[in-house]
Scaffold this active site. Structure first.
Site, PDB file in Angstrom:
ATOM      1  N   ARG A  49       0.818  -1.275   0.134  1.00  0.00           N
ATOM      2  CA  ARG A  49      -0.071   0.187  -0.017  1.00  0.00           C
ATOM      3  C   ARG A  49       0.896   1.182  -0.046  1.00  0.00           C
ATOM      4  O   ARG A  49       0.615   2.298  -0.637  1.00  0.00           O
ATOM      5  CB  ARG A  49      -0.909   0.102   1.186  1.00  0.00           C
ATOM      6  N   LYS A 107      -7.783 -16.975   3.255  1.00  0.00           N
ATOM      7  CA  LYS A 107      -9.128 -17.916   3.500  1.00  0.00           C
ATOM      8  C   LYS A 107     -10.286 -17.274   3.504  1.00  0.00           C
ATOM      9  O   LYS A 107     -11.274 -17.727   3.032  1.00  0.00           O
ATOM     10  CB  LYS A 107      -8.819 -18.950   4.620  1.00  0.00           C
ATOM     11  N   VAL A 134      -5.188 -22.625   5.341  1.00  0.00           N
ATOM     12  CA  VAL A 134      -5.860 -23.479   6.251  1.00  0.00           C
ATOM     13  C   VAL A 134      -4.707 -24.147   7.177  1.00  0.00           C
ATOM     14  O   VAL A 134      -3.970 -24.731   6.605  1.00  0.00           O
ATOM     15  CB  VAL A 134      -6.517 -24.752   5.722  1.00  0.00           C
ATOM     16  N   GLY A 136      -2.033 -22.639   8.806  1.00  0.00           N
ATOM     17  CA  GLY A 136      -0.740 -22.314   8.760  1.00  0.00           C
ATOM     18  C   GLY A 136       0.383 -23.123   7.933  1.00  0.00           C
ATOM     19  O   GLY A 136       0.145 -23.553   6.859  1.00  0.00           O
ATOM     20  N   GLY A 189       1.945 -11.505  15.749  1.00  0.00           N
ATOM     21  CA  GLY A 189       1.563 -11.621  14.224  1.00  0.00           C
ATOM     22  C   GLY A 189       0.667 -12.911  13.919  1.00  0.00           C
ATOM     23  O   GLY A 189       0.444 -13.383  13.022  1.00  0.00           O
ATOM     24  N   GLU A 192      -5.482 -11.726  12.739  1.00  0.00           N
ATOM     25  CA  GLU A 192      -5.933 -11.032  11.644  1.00  0.00           C
ATOM     26  C   GLU A 192      -5.699  -9.460  11.738  1.00  0.00           C
ATOM     27  O   GLU A 192      -5.825  -8.990  12.985  1.00  0.00           O
ATOM     28  CB  GLU A 192      -7.152 -11.295  10.802  1.00  0.00           C
ATOM     29  N   ASP A 203     -12.788 -16.285  10.649  1.00  0.00           N
ATOM     30  CA  ASP A 203     -11.677 -17.191  10.170  1.00  0.00           C
ATOM     31  C   ASP A 203     -11.572 -18.581  10.272  1.00  0.00           C
ATOM     32  O   ASP A 203     -11.282 -19.202   9.305  1.00  0.00           O
ATOM     33  CB  ASP A 203     -10.267 -16.633  11.077  1.00  0.00           C
ATOM     34  N   LYS A 207     -11.935 -21.268   7.012  1.00  0.00           N
ATOM     35  CA  LYS A 207     -11.305 -22.520   7.060  1.00  0.00           C
ATOM     36  C   LYS A 207     -11.989 -23.834   6.933  1.00  0.00           C
ATOM     37  O   LYS A 207     -11.685 -24.827   6.168  1.00  0.00           O
ATOM     38  CB  LYS A 207     -10.097 -22.559   8.153  1.00  0.00           C
ATOM     39  N   GLY A 315       1.473 -17.281  12.275  1.00  0.00           N
ATOM     40  CA  GLY A 315       2.652 -16.371  12.199  1.00  0.00           C
ATOM     41  C   GLY A 315       3.409 -16.652  10.624  1.00  0.00           C
ATOM     42  O   GLY A 315       3.215 -17.295   9.968  1.00  0.00           O
TER      43      GLY A 315
HETATM   44  P1  NDP Z   1      -0.363  -7.954   6.955  1.00  0.00           P
HETATM   45  O1  NDP Z   1      -1.444  -6.985   7.549  1.00  0.00           O
HETATM   46  O2  NDP Z   1       0.640  -7.925   7.939  1.00  0.00           O
HETATM   47  O3  NDP Z   1       0.174  -7.707   5.665  1.00  0.00           O
HETATM   48  C1  NDP Z   1      -0.639  -7.365   4.612  1.00  0.00           C
HETATM   49  C2  NDP Z   1       0.265  -6.610   3.373  1.00  0.00           C
HETATM   50  O4  NDP Z   1      -0.382  -6.407   2.186  1.00  0.00           O
HETATM   51  C3  NDP Z   1       0.937  -5.345   3.668  1.00  0.00           C
HETATM   52  O5  NDP Z   1       2.429  -5.500   3.290  1.00  0.00           O
HETATM   53  C4  NDP Z   1       0.134  -4.357   2.917  1.00  0.00           C
HETATM   54  O6  NDP Z   1       0.917  -3.175   2.730  1.00  0.00           O
HETATM   55  C5  NDP Z   1      -0.428  -5.094   1.825  1.00  0.00           C
HETATM   56  N1  NDP Z   1      -1.561  -4.650   1.325  1.00  0.00           N
HETATM   57  C6  NDP Z   1      -2.850  -4.728   1.801  1.00  0.00           C
HETATM   58  N2  NDP Z   1      -3.861  -4.109   1.126  1.00  0.00           N
HETATM   59  C7  NDP Z   1      -3.031  -3.799   0.045  1.00  0.00           C
HETATM   60  C8  NDP Z   1      -3.791  -3.016  -1.103  1.00  0.00           C
HETATM   61  N3  NDP Z   1      -4.836  -2.627  -1.302  1.00  0.00           N
HETATM   62  N4  NDP Z   1      -2.604  -2.702  -2.284  1.00  0.00           N
HETATM   63  C9  NDP Z   1      -1.345  -3.058  -2.015  1.00  0.00           C
HETATM   64  N5  NDP Z   1      -0.917  -3.734  -1.150  1.00  0.00           N
HETATM   65  C10 NDP Z   1      -1.685  -4.307   0.066  1.00  0.00           C
HETATM   66  O7  NDP Z   1      -1.159  -9.423   6.755  1.00  0.00           O
HETATM   67  P2  NDP Z   1      -0.537 -10.965   7.240  1.00  0.00           P
HETATM   68  O8  NDP Z   1       0.653 -10.757   6.524  1.00  0.00           O
HETATM   69  O9  NDP Z   1      -0.769 -11.262   8.628  1.00  0.00           O
HETATM   70  O10 NDP Z   1      -1.712 -11.650   6.168  1.00  0.00           O
HETATM   71  C11 NDP Z   1      -1.798 -11.722   4.735  1.00  0.00           C
HETATM   72  C12 NDP Z   1      -2.601 -13.001   4.443  1.00  0.00           C
HETATM   73  O11 NDP Z   1      -2.211 -14.128   5.036  1.00  0.00           O
HETATM   74  C13 NDP Z   1      -4.077 -12.724   4.818  1.00  0.00           C
HETATM   75  O12 NDP Z   1      -5.094 -13.374   3.758  1.00  0.00           O
HETATM   76  C14 NDP Z   1      -4.093 -13.657   6.028  1.00  0.00           C
HETATM   77  O13 NDP Z   1      -5.493 -14.042   6.229  1.00  0.00           O
HETATM   78  C15 NDP Z   1      -3.221 -14.770   5.462  1.00  0.00           C
HETATM   79  N6  NDP Z   1      -2.615 -15.669   6.609  1.00  0.00           N
HETATM   80  C16 NDP Z   1      -1.878 -14.934   7.646  1.00  0.00           C
HETATM   81  C17 NDP Z   1      -1.236 -15.732   8.690  1.00  0.00           C
HETATM   82  C18 NDP Z   1      -0.703 -15.036  10.066  1.00  0.00           C
HETATM   83  O14 NDP Z   1      -0.293 -15.785  10.718  1.00  0.00           O
HETATM   84  N7  NDP Z   1      -0.431 -13.917   9.905  1.00  0.00           N
HETATM   85  C19 NDP Z   1      -1.439 -17.181   8.631  1.00  0.00           C
HETATM   86  C20 NDP Z   1      -2.229 -17.749   7.384  1.00  0.00           C
HETATM   87  C21 NDP Z   1      -2.776 -17.090   6.607  1.00  0.00           C
HETATM   88  P3  NDP Z   1       1.635  -2.018   3.671  1.00  0.00           P
HETATM   89  O15 NDP Z   1       2.664  -2.907   4.146  1.00  0.00           O
HETATM   90  O16 NDP Z   1       1.949  -0.859   2.760  1.00  0.00           O
HETATM   91  O17 NDP Z   1       0.547  -1.661   4.670  1.00  0.00           O
HETATM   92  N1  HSE Z   2      -5.369 -15.255  12.245  1.00  0.00           N
HETATM   93  C1  HSE Z   2      -5.260 -16.629  12.060  1.00  0.00           C
HETATM   94  C2  HSE Z   2      -4.925 -17.444  13.317  1.00  0.00           C
HETATM   95  C3  HSE Z   2      -3.687 -16.927  11.039  1.00  0.00           C
HETATM   96  O1  HSE Z   2      -4.836 -16.875  14.309  1.00  0.00           O
HETATM   97  O2  HSE Z   2      -5.063 -18.727  12.925  1.00  0.00           O
HETATM   98  C4  HSE Z   2      -3.676 -18.059  10.315  1.00  0.00           C
HETATM   99  O3  HSE Z   2      -4.586 -18.380   9.432  1.00  0.00           O
END
Ligand code: NDP
Ligand code: HSE
Length: 453
Positions: A49, A107, A134, A136, A189, A192, A203, A207, A315
């Protein structure tokens, strides 16, 4: 599609908790990944972003862009770890249209509109992989979709949300309040961006929908999943669970059922029920030993029997491991030609409401302590065909939590803890409604399902 210049171009959408770790693995393990794929993985850009946000030093600022629309047209493999429905959905569709294979951890998007993406990928003849969506790091999607493709899965049951498991575990082991534990999960981390998705069960429901669809070859949408979060779980519930030899876990359950003809179900036709709710799990059950943000899922299949999958469910690094597994797989397909299996929905089983599920309830009541009360309560259970397994009674003042309006001097109170045998959820719910309306029942203190016993 062949790889023209000897390298597979990879575009990363998102550089947050997960994206940063995906970039780290891509950039620091290049030689190993190249050997496994048969071609180098060339990270061509990372969409974010805001490019001015300070990032981990592993991320080369020159790779950052805010023009995700352009980036997805310059890649062979597009990895979406930005989250949310839009622009993620539009970007993945655009990538597919341009012939790229896609890998996503999203998901929420798959639960809400997976079929649109599956259909687009199928039509374009490209891969759509989503192991990280699903549980991690745990390899679960591929075993259910591929390893068990020759078997008949009957039930999937487990802990699929790391945040809520962390929160309930902290409430159980450290006596933390829910809010404190959620804040810690965010800092680590696991949660969500909006932790409502975790604590209200969205969430886990997404899943459950993905797992149910794969396991039963049937389209199960997130709206088909009965959902209860953990916001109503109190410290008293946690304490009472321990006193009765249980812990409380947020479970996701998807199973085949033989409905009895209510809630629109035809008798004798097997169907699918998917549900997410807090449940009491006996202390000696393997799920009770799943601590912190770990996930664990049991898969029951006719020939295989019971299988258990366990590991880190959230994570950055664990999730990145699952993402990279998919990236290597789809990149290999790209190098060798061909693609992986598509979504299978041939069975088209009916999807029923939670009322058709078979489960057990533990009902905690505060009642008037006088002759005939227990008989009235027992009669209400019998009226709905619900068999009682155990009843435990104690004086409210010493054996149960205080209840507002209880110190009214209107006579003695007792607490009754009823545990039922297995019954239809609809009958159990109707029983609780009837019991709660009895004049001798002062309060229904808690109602929790019991699983795994
Ligand atoms: P974060 O919020 O940490 O990161 C999101 C990233 O996406 C940031 O870099 C952000 O940019 C970028 N972003 C968001 N919206 C836009 C946009 N409109 N245009 C361009 N870039 C964008 O999320 P997570 O890494 O925690 O999660 C990412 C995905 O992985 C999600 O779908 C989540 O459900 C999934 N997930 C997460 C897990 C976890 O443990 N965290 C585990 C399993 C799945 P900027 O840095 O500039 O803000
Ligand atoms: N927020 C999700 C969780 C991330 O706590 O399980 C992994 O999908």
């Amino acid at each position: 599609m062949a790889v023209p210049d000897g390298a597979v171009r990879v575009a990363l959408l998102g550089c947050g908790v997960v994206g940063t770790e995906v970039a780290r693995l891509l950039l620091t393990q290049g030689d190993d990944l190249a050997a496994r794929v048969g071609a180098r993985l060339d990270l061509v850009g990372i969409a974010v972003r805001d490019t001015s946000v300070p990032r981990d030093p592993v991320v080369d600022p020159a790779l950052l862009t805010t023009d995700a629309e352009d980036l997805v047209t310059r890649a062979d493999v597009v990895v979406e770890v930005m989250g949310g429905l839009e622009p993620a959905r539009g970007l993945l569709l655009r990538a597919i249209e341009h012939g790229a294979a896609v890998v996503t951890a999203n998901k929420a998007l798959l639960g809400a509109d997976g079929p649109t993406l599956y259909a687009a990928a199928d039509q374009a003849g490209v891969d759509l992989y989503f192991e990280a969506a699903v549980a991690g790091a745990i390899p679960l999607v591929r075993p259910v979709r591929e390893s068990l493709a020759g078997d008949r899965v009957t039930r999937v049951l487990g802990i699929v949300n790391g945040t809520t498991n962390y929160v309930l575990d902290q409430m159980t082991t450290s006596g933390l309040e829910l809010d404190q534990a959620v804040k810690q999960a965010q800092e680590l981390g696991y949660a969500e961006a909006d932790p409502t998705a975790d604590v209200e069960g969205y969430d886990a429901a997404a899943k459950a929908a993905i797992l149910a669809s794969l396991a039963f070859h049937t389209r199960v949408a997130v709206d088909d999943v009965h959902r209860e979060g953990i916001l109503d779980v109190t410290a008293d519930d946690v304490a009472w669970a321990r006193r009765t030899g249980h812990v409380i876990k947020l479970l996701a359950i998807a199973e085949l059922v033989e409905p009895e003809g209510t809630e629109g179900a035809a008798p004798g036709v097997p169907g699918v029920v998917a549900r997410v709710h807090p449940a009491l799990v006996p202390l000696d059950h393997p799920l009770a030993g799943v601590h912190g943000a770990f996930n664990a899922v049991f898969v029951e299949a006719q020939a295989a029997g019971e299988l258990m999958f366990y590991g880190r469910g959230a994570g950055g690094a664990p999730t990145a491991s699952a993402v990279l597994g998919d990236v290597v797989t789809v990149a290999r397909h790209r190098v060798l030609g061909g693609k992986g299996p598509v979504e299978s929905r041939y069975a088209e089983l009916p999807v029923h409401g939670v009322g058709e599920a078979l489960t057990r309830y533990q009902v905690h009541l505060r009642v008037e302590d006088r002759p005939g009360v227990l008989a009235q309560v027992a009669q209400a259970f019998a009226a709905h065909g619900v068999s009682i397994e155990t009843v435990r009674q104690g004086r409210a003042a010493t054996d149960g939590p205080p209840v507002a309006g209880d110190a009214d001097g209107a006579g003695d109170r007792a607490d009754i803890l009823v545990v039922t045998h297995q019954a239809r959820d609809a009958d159990l719910a109707a029983t609780v409604t009837e019991v709660g309306a009895l004049l001798v029942v002062r309060s229904v203190l808690s109602v929790l399902r019991v699983e795994g016993a």
